[in-house]
Design an enzyme around this catalytic site. Structure first.
Site, PDB file in Angstrom:
ATOM      1  CD1 TRP A 119      -1.039   7.554  -1.354  1.00 43.84           C
ATOM      2  CD2 TRP A 119      -0.883   9.404  -2.612  1.00 43.84           C
ATOM      3  NE1 TRP A 119      -2.212   8.252  -1.224  1.00 43.84           N
ATOM      4  CE2 TRP A 119      -2.133   9.407  -1.985  1.00 43.84           C
ATOM      5  CE3 TRP A 119      -0.553  10.473  -3.437  1.00 43.84           C
ATOM      6  CZ2 TRP A 119      -3.069  10.416  -2.169  1.00 43.84           C
ATOM      7  CZ3 TRP A 119      -1.477  11.491  -3.614  1.00 43.84           C
ATOM      8  CH2 TRP A 119      -2.720  11.449  -2.989  1.00 43.84           C
ATOM      9  CE1 TYR A 147      -3.552   2.647   0.390  1.00 42.57           C
ATOM     10  CE2 TYR A 147      -2.006   3.625   1.940  1.00 42.57           C
ATOM     11  CZ  TYR A 147      -3.124   3.726   1.140  1.00 42.57           C
ATOM     12  OH  TYR A 147      -3.811   4.901   1.075  1.00 42.57           O
TER      13      TYR A 147
HETATM   14  N1  MGD Z   1      -1.217   9.132  11.993  1.00 40.28           N
HETATM   15  C1  MGD Z   1      -1.685   9.144  10.754  1.00 40.28           C
HETATM   16  N2  MGD Z   1      -1.206   8.263   9.857  1.00 40.28           N
HETATM   17  C2  MGD Z   1      -1.663   8.270   8.598  1.00 40.28           C
HETATM   18  C3  MGD Z   1      -2.644   9.207   8.186  1.00 40.28           C
HETATM   19  C4  MGD Z   1      -3.158  10.117   9.163  1.00 40.28           C
HETATM   20  O1  MGD Z   1      -4.052  10.942   8.871  1.00 40.28           O
HETATM   21  N3  MGD Z   1      -2.628  10.072  10.424  1.00 40.28           N
HETATM   22  N4  MGD Z   1      -3.080   9.216   6.894  1.00 40.28           N
HETATM   23  C5  MGD Z   1      -2.995   7.981   6.151  1.00 40.28           C
HETATM   24  C6  MGD Z   1      -3.243   8.156   4.720  1.00 40.28           C
HETATM   25  S1  MGD Z   1      -4.712   8.929   4.283  1.00 40.28           S
HETATM   26  C7  MGD Z   1      -2.410   7.678   3.756  1.00 40.28           C
HETATM   27  S2  MGD Z   1      -2.909   7.738   2.119  1.00 40.28           S
HETATM   28  C8  MGD Z   1      -1.128   7.034   4.094  1.00 40.28           C
HETATM   29  C9  MGD Z   1      -0.002   7.349   3.100  1.00 40.28           C
HETATM   30  O2  MGD Z   1       1.010   6.433   3.222  1.00 40.28           O
HETATM   31  P1  MGD Z   1       2.033   6.124   2.041  1.00 40.28           P
HETATM   32  O3  MGD Z   1       1.372   6.292   0.723  1.00 40.28           O
HETATM   33  O4  MGD Z   1       2.658   4.815   2.321  1.00 40.28           O
HETATM   34  O5  MGD Z   1       3.093   7.299   2.247  1.00 40.28           O
HETATM   35  P2  MGD Z   1       4.180   7.873   1.256  1.00 40.28           P
HETATM   36  O6  MGD Z   1       5.156   8.623   2.102  1.00 40.28           O
HETATM   37  O7  MGD Z   1       3.560   8.609   0.136  1.00 40.28           O
HETATM   38  O8  MGD Z   1       4.903   6.564   0.721  1.00 40.28           O
HETATM   39  C10 MGD Z   1       5.253   6.379  -0.591  1.00 40.28           C
HETATM   40  C11 MGD Z   1       6.624   5.714  -0.631  1.00 40.28           C
HETATM   41  O9  MGD Z   1       6.936   5.420  -1.991  1.00 40.28           O
HETATM   42  C12 MGD Z   1       8.280   5.776  -2.249  1.00 40.28           C
HETATM   43  N5  MGD Z   1       8.418   6.009  -3.697  1.00 40.28           N
HETATM   44  C13 MGD Z   1       8.143   7.118  -4.398  1.00 40.28           C
HETATM   45  N6  MGD Z   1       8.417   6.930  -5.700  1.00 40.28           N
HETATM   46  C14 MGD Z   1       8.870   5.667  -5.821  1.00 40.28           C
HETATM   47  C15 MGD Z   1       9.309   4.872  -6.919  1.00 40.28           C
HETATM   48  O10 MGD Z   1       9.331   5.294  -8.064  1.00 40.28           O
HETATM   49  N7  MGD Z   1       9.698   3.596  -6.653  1.00 40.28           N
HETATM   50  C16 MGD Z   1       9.686   3.085  -5.393  1.00 40.28           C
HETATM   51  N8  MGD Z   1      10.071   1.826  -5.222  1.00 40.28           N
HETATM   52  N9  MGD Z   1       9.273   3.808  -4.338  1.00 40.28           N
HETATM   53  C17 MGD Z   1       8.875   5.078  -4.559  1.00 40.28           C
HETATM   54  C18 MGD Z   1       8.518   6.991  -1.397  1.00 40.28           C
HETATM   55  O11 MGD Z   1       9.902   7.199  -1.183  1.00 40.28           O
HETATM   56  C19 MGD Z   1       7.731   6.635  -0.125  1.00 40.28           C
HETATM   57  O12 MGD Z   1       8.542   5.955   0.781  1.00 40.28           O
HETATM   58  O13 MGD Z   1      -0.723   7.414   5.418  1.00 40.28           O
HETATM   59  C20 MGD Z   1      -1.736   7.152   6.383  1.00 40.28           C
HETATM   60  N10 MGD Z   1      -1.188   7.364   7.702  1.00 40.28           N
HETATM   61  N1  MGD Z   2      -0.083  18.702   1.736  1.00 38.45           N
HETATM   62  C1  MGD Z   2      -0.628  17.481   1.783  1.00 38.45           C
HETATM   63  N2  MGD Z   2      -1.863  17.296   1.280  1.00 38.45           N
HETATM   64  C2  MGD Z   2      -2.433  16.055   1.330  1.00 38.45           C
HETATM   65  C3  MGD Z   2      -1.747  14.946   1.859  1.00 38.45           C
HETATM   66  C4  MGD Z   2      -0.445  15.184   2.406  1.00 38.45           C
HETATM   67  O1  MGD Z   2       0.210  14.266   2.915  1.00 38.45           O
HETATM   68  N3  MGD Z   2       0.074  16.444   2.337  1.00 38.45           N
HETATM   69  N4  MGD Z   2      -2.332  13.695   1.851  1.00 38.45           N
HETATM   70  C5  MGD Z   2      -3.420  13.473   0.905  1.00 38.45           C
HETATM   71  C6  MGD Z   2      -4.180  12.266   1.269  1.00 38.45           C
HETATM   72  S1  MGD Z   2      -3.497  10.746   0.930  1.00 38.45           S
HETATM   73  C7  MGD Z   2      -5.413  12.306   1.807  1.00 38.45           C
HETATM   74  S2  MGD Z   2      -6.269  10.867   2.118  1.00 38.45           S
HETATM   75  C8  MGD Z   2      -6.042  13.570   2.123  1.00 38.45           C
HETATM   76  C9  MGD Z   2      -6.638  13.511   3.520  1.00 38.45           C
HETATM   77  O2  MGD Z   2      -7.493  14.559   3.709  1.00 38.45           O
HETATM   78  P1  MGD Z   2      -8.255  14.676   5.098  1.00 38.45           P
HETATM   79  O3  MGD Z   2      -8.639  13.336   5.558  1.00 38.45           O
HETATM   80  O4  MGD Z   2      -9.322  15.663   4.875  1.00 38.45           O
HETATM   81  O5  MGD Z   2      -7.087  15.291   6.014  1.00 38.45           O
HETATM   82  P2  MGD Z   2      -6.752  15.156   7.560  1.00 38.45           P
HETATM   83  O6  MGD Z   2      -5.599  16.064   7.770  1.00 38.45           O
HETATM   84  O7  MGD Z   2      -6.601  13.764   7.992  1.00 38.45           O
HETATM   85  O8  MGD Z   2      -8.043  15.695   8.308  1.00 38.45           O
HETATM   86  C10 MGD Z   2      -8.650  16.918   8.001  1.00 38.45           C
HETATM   87  C11 MGD Z   2      -8.845  17.753   9.237  1.00 38.45           C
HETATM   88  O9  MGD Z   2      -9.785  17.152  10.107  1.00 38.45           O
HETATM   89  C12 MGD Z   2      -9.576  17.687  11.386  1.00 38.45           C
HETATM   90  N5  MGD Z   2     -10.050  16.700  12.340  1.00 38.45           N
HETATM   91  C13 MGD Z   2      -9.378  15.669  12.890  1.00 38.45           C
HETATM   92  N6  MGD Z   2     -10.186  14.965  13.722  1.00 38.45           N
HETATM   93  C14 MGD Z   2     -11.382  15.574  13.681  1.00 38.45           C
HETATM   94  C15 MGD Z   2     -12.639  15.322  14.305  1.00 38.45           C
HETATM   95  O10 MGD Z   2     -12.806  14.380  15.076  1.00 38.45           O
HETATM   96  N7  MGD Z   2     -13.668  16.149  13.988  1.00 38.45           N
HETATM   97  C16 MGD Z   2     -13.524  17.188  13.137  1.00 38.45           C
HETATM   98  N8  MGD Z   2     -14.611  17.898  12.847  1.00 38.45           N
HETATM   99  N9  MGD Z   2     -12.354  17.470  12.554  1.00 38.45           N
HETATM  100  C17 MGD Z   2     -11.312  16.663  12.810  1.00 38.45           C
HETATM  101  C18 MGD Z   2      -8.110  17.940  11.533  1.00 38.45           C
HETATM  102  O11 MGD Z   2      -7.885  19.183  12.198  1.00 38.45           O
HETATM  103  C19 MGD Z   2      -7.614  17.954  10.094  1.00 38.45           C
HETATM  104  O12 MGD Z   2      -6.967  19.155   9.751  1.00 38.45           O
HETATM  105  O13 MGD Z   2      -5.111  14.643   2.083  1.00 38.45           O
HETATM  106  C20 MGD Z   2      -4.364  14.654   0.869  1.00 38.45           C
HETATM  107  N10 MGD Z   2      -3.665  15.906   0.784  1.00 38.45           N
HETATM  108 MO    MO Z   3      -4.784   9.103   1.959  1.00 41.20          MO
END
Ligand code: MGD
Ligand code: MGD
Ligand code: MO
Length: 768
Positions: free
Chosen positions: A112, A110
């Site tokens: 990005w 899993y």
């Molecule tokens: N506490 C907390 N944890 C969270 C979240 C949160 O809200 N709170 N949000 C969650 C969410 S919504 C998401 S989507 C996940 C994201 O989690 P991930 O998608 O696993 O995070 P990334 O850092 O984007 O990891 C992508 C990896 O791919 C590698 N990569 C990039 N390009 C290439 C390539 O060409 N080849 C190879 N082999 N590798 C490459 C990068 O170096 C990086 O290590 O995290 C989740 N974790």
């Molecule tokens: N710059 C940047 N942009 C991103 C990403 C990134 O890593 N960096 N990740 C991307 C990815 S994979 C995803 S899935 C999206 C995620 O997008 P979201 O899921 O919308 O992002 P989050 O930051 O997890 O949460 C949004 C907000 O919810 C608020 N929040 C947390 N808990 C609660 C709650 O219990 N109630 C309420 N009302 N609010 C709460 C927090 O303050 C937070 O700022 O973002 C995407 N965009």
């Molecule tokens: Mo995500």
């Protein structure tokens, strides 16, 4: 001489400036309305000191240490040549497949990866493992697992979460009031999966504000919505959104404001939900006063808000993050139910949807055209886990669990191969993961960088970055298809996934199945032509591949009129049958009720989370930690870039505290603190921000996990990765989504010496 090459990343399209084989700068794409500041970090990442220069093998593994040996992360790596690495990897894949069956190979991977759709590491790995016999994959995602498992039962579709959602142009034209649970986040709008040609989220929020739409930011954090005319803030206690929605529903019922006509013709199950709201079932009436006690929002404000919703064209949206918490299904379900009670679903710009502020492209006009992508191959192992049950799977091979009405068992994992994702970023409770990780015999990681994941592997394969290869960037949520042209030569011995996986496929005897006899160039043409054919069927004319590649991008025309979700439901009688058992919006689901899950019954309910400020645990751990998406990077990507590094405090990830909480601990801006709970601890640098609820702290995800004692579970993370603190549990048996946002901690001043952050450099390398 400066060479210019068009390119793209998840954080935007750009032109790469190259001098003497070095990426010297990037210029934002000319058609981008609001380019992301993150572009500045790209050269730092590409030329980072932490690049992996050649394949490596953990010393203990080379010496025969397998399952049950030491915890990974604490040993030096031995460099090997590519032939050795290919033979080792192919040997392990074949051994595990033949001795234990393909389901014992965990290849879910899993994550990005990169925007480029051909060299997309995870997709390439899935193709390779499928071609060689199969693997265990991962279902759903960390973004909205609970929501996407729930919504097909409720609304017959996931479009309400993934898009097309209610469009901004309709909201601007028609809505007067918009409730935004979790706000509308410009920082999240920097990102589109697959690449953004244009960042238009800010444009649309500004247009809505100018059009006089009242935008209500319902969030613990004021900054979750830009400060514009018409923006108001309701500082909700984290984890209590469902309670607020129930309070609003109660007012609508009490004051005769619920649209009973719409409820009768377009929904099923309202009677059961109504009885619950009124307290006829479930023990307690969900009055505004009750909701005030849970949410911290005054009862009068809740009552007035309900009246305003009923009196105005109203749009309800919730950030995906709202469901990334315990019982995360409930607020998503209740949002739909609340919109049904308002009876405006199916009117342009009104009703409900999710994620308008979660990612660029959400709510923006788009074509139905499929994006450019690399086709997958069928996986004969037919084995998967819900994405976030990773540690559970490693801990309990053969163990039973439930998911979405199914009784399942975990596979017996012997081999993990991760390419294009980072579990040491994304997974919760990293110390627990580290212990479970030790039960696996072999862990292969493909990465460009020595990040925390690579450091916890046995065999490390150095991948190129996108700048080192030709590719195509494309996203369903974006109107541009971008040529990503190779700008610089591959770093040291780094190779493209397609090339070294081709060699591994050869060693496994499956090269033709993996490559389908195509080289990279042919693949890019095939992928582009498939998308172009799809466009032609929709009546869109796109240039041929050569013209596209020459121009550097294609702009796909956007239809003048967009989609209005559930338009047919607004008619009387409804002109649309939803893809649910009843054909209607299900406020009570017989299907979900039949699963008999105590943590997700047949209609939305309020469950008090185990970890929130109303819980007993809050006496010991009195701060609710929100680990939100970072403004300074994408997840863990670009953490070694200048934008992220500049934001750190003495090298540590910032944590933002309310002034009262800082004062109570004698903390000032710039101090270093230890953030801890029963699961782990990390250091962080203090920032003080009055614009959040007291007892709420915000610490972004993505600082690379950097344990003080590598290879020792429970060791202090000196850098500030909040996932050493978050809990690893499923939202419920229905969605089994991650619950990162339900997390209580304590915070204290760090008086010790400040250990160095080492994770952005090279690990210890042994003599070969
Ligand atoms: N506490 C907390 N944890 C969270 C979240 C949160 O809200 N709170 N949000 C969650 C969410 S919504 C998401 S989507 C996940 C994201 O989690 P991930 O998608 O696993 O995070 P990334 O850092 O984007 O990891 C992508 C990896 O791919 C590698 N990569 C990039 N390009 C290439 C390539 O060409 N080849 C190879 N082999 N590798 C490459 C990068 O170096 C990086 O290590 O995290 C989740 N974790
Ligand atoms: N710059 C940047 N942009 C991103 C990403 C990134 O890593 N960096 N990740 C991307 C990815 S994979 C995803 S899935 C999206 C995620 O997008 P979201 O899921 O919308 O992002 P989050 O930051 O997890 O949460 C949004 C907000 O919810 C608020 N929040 C947390 N808990 C609660 C709650 O219990 N109630 C309420 N009302 N609010 C709460 C927090 O303050 C937070 O700022 O973002 C995407 N965009
Ligand atoms: Mo995500």
């Amino acid at each position: 001489m400066t060479e210019l090459k068009p390119h793209a990343a998840h954080w935007g399209a750009f032109t790469a400036e190259v001098n003497g084989g070095q990426l010297t700068a990037v210029r934002p794409f000319a058609k981008d309305s609001n380019p992301s500041a993150l572009l500045a970090s790209i050269p730092d990442a590409v030329h980072a000191p932490g690049r992996i220069d050649r394949p490596h093998v953990r010393r203990g593994w080379l010496n025969g240490d397998r399952r049950g040996g030491t915890f990974r992360g604490g040993e030096p790596f031995v460099p090997v040549d590519w032939d050795t690495a290919v033979a080792l990897v192919a040997g392990e894949v074949a051994r595990v497949r033949d001795d234990h069956g393909p389901a014992s190979i965990f290849g879910g991977s899993y994550g990005w990866a990169s925007a480029g759709r051909f060299h997309h590491a995870r997709t390439q790995l899935h193709r390779l493992l499928a071609a060689s016999g199969g693997y265990t994959g991962q279902l759903t995602n960390y973004s909205y697992a609970a929501g996407m498992t729930l919504m097909p039962h409720v609304a017959g579709t996931n479009d309400v979460i993934t898009g097309p959602v209610v469009e901004w142009r309709d909201i601007v034209a028609n809505a007067r009031l918009m409730l935004c649970f979790g706000g509308l986040l410009l920082r999240n709008g920097q990102i589109t999966s697959g690449g953004a040609g244009s960042h238009d989220m800010r444009l649309w929020i500004e247009r809505a504000s100018r059009a006089g739409v009242r935008l209500i930011n319902i969030s613990p954090v004021r900054g979750d919505m830009p400060d514009l005319p018409g923006v108001e803030w309701l500082a909700i206690r984290p984890g209590t959104d469902a309670a607020l929605m129930f309070g609003l529903a109660h007012v609508l019922i009490e004051e005769g404001l619920a649209d009973n006509g719409f409820l009768a013709r377009a929904t099923v199950g309202y009677e059961k939900l109504r009885a619950y709201v009124l307290g006829e079932t479930g023990g307690i009436a969900k009055t505004a006063a009750w909701a005030a006690g849970e949410t911290g929002i005054p009862a009068e404000a809740i009552t007035q808000l309900a009246r305003d919703c009923a009196a105005n064209p109203t749009m309800l949206t919730a950030a995906w993050g709202i469901q990334r918490s315990e019982f995360g299904e409930q607020p998503f379900w209740m949002l739909a139910a609340l919109a049904a009670m308002l009876g405006q679903i199916g009117r342009p710009g009104c009703g409900f949807g999710y994620g308008h502020g979660s990612m660029n492209g959400m709510g923006m006009a788009r074509t139905d055209m499929a994006s450019v992508n690399l086709p997958v191959l069928p996986n004969a192992a037919n084995s998967w886990i819900p994405v976030a049950r990773l540690t559970d799977m490693l801990e309990q091979p053969g163990g039973p669990y439930q998911y979405n009405g199914r009784d399942l068992t975990y596979p017996d994992t012997r081999l993990i191969w991760w390419a294009g994702g980072n579990p040491f970023h994304h997974h919760q409770d990293l110390n627990r993961l580290l212990r479970a990780w030790a039960k696996t015999e072999t862990i292969i990681v493909s990465e460009p960088w020595w990040n925390s994941l690579a450091r916890h592997a046995d065999i490390v394969l150095p991948a190129t970055t996108t700048l080192e290869r030709d590719d195509i960037g494309s996203a369903a949520r974006d109107r541009f298809i971008m040529a990503m042209k190779q700008a610089i030569p591959p770093y040291a011995q780094a190779r493209n996934e397609y090339d070294y996986m081709g060699d591994i496929a050869e060693a496994l005897g499956v090269r033709p199945r993996f490559t389908q006899q195509r080289d990279t160039n042919t693949w890019l043409r095939v992928m582009y032509d498939r998308a172009r054919d799809g466009a032609t069927r929709l009546g869109l004319v796109l240039p041929d591949f050569d013209a596209f590649w020459e121009a550097g991008h294609v702009e796909v025309p956007i239809p003048q009129t967009g989609t209005v979700p559930f338009a047919g439901l607004a008619a009387d009688p409804p002109a649309e049958k939803l893809n649910t058992p009843s054909g209607k919006l299900e406020l009570y689901s017989e299907t979900i009720a039949s699963f008999g899950y105590p943590d997700c019954p047949g209609h939305p309910v309020w469950f008090a989370p185990r970890e929130y400020l109303g819980a007993e645990l809050a006496q010991r751990f009195p701060i609710h930690l929100l680990s939100s998406q970072p403004s300074t990077r994408l997840h863990s990507q670009l953490d070694q870039g200048r934008v992220s590094l500049d934001s750190k405090i003495r090298g540590r990830e910032p944590i933002t505290l309310h002034p009262d909480d800082a004062a109570a601990r004698g903390l000032a801006e710039g101090d270093i603190v230890r953030v801890f709970n029963n699961r782990g601890a990390c250091l962080a640098g203090v920032r003080i921000g009055a614009d959040q609820r007291p007892r709420v702290a915000v610490m972004s995800t993505g600082a690379w996990f950097d344990p003080l004692e590598p290879g020792v579970p429970g060791s202090l993370c000196v850098h500030g990765n909040p996932n050493v603190l978050t809990q690893d549990a499923g939202t419920s048996r229905l969605g089994q989504g991650p619950v990162a946002h339900s997390c209580l901690v304590q915070i204290e001043r760090w008086n010790g010496e400040l250990p160095p952050v080492k994770v952005h450099g090279q690990p210890e390398i042994a003599e070969s």
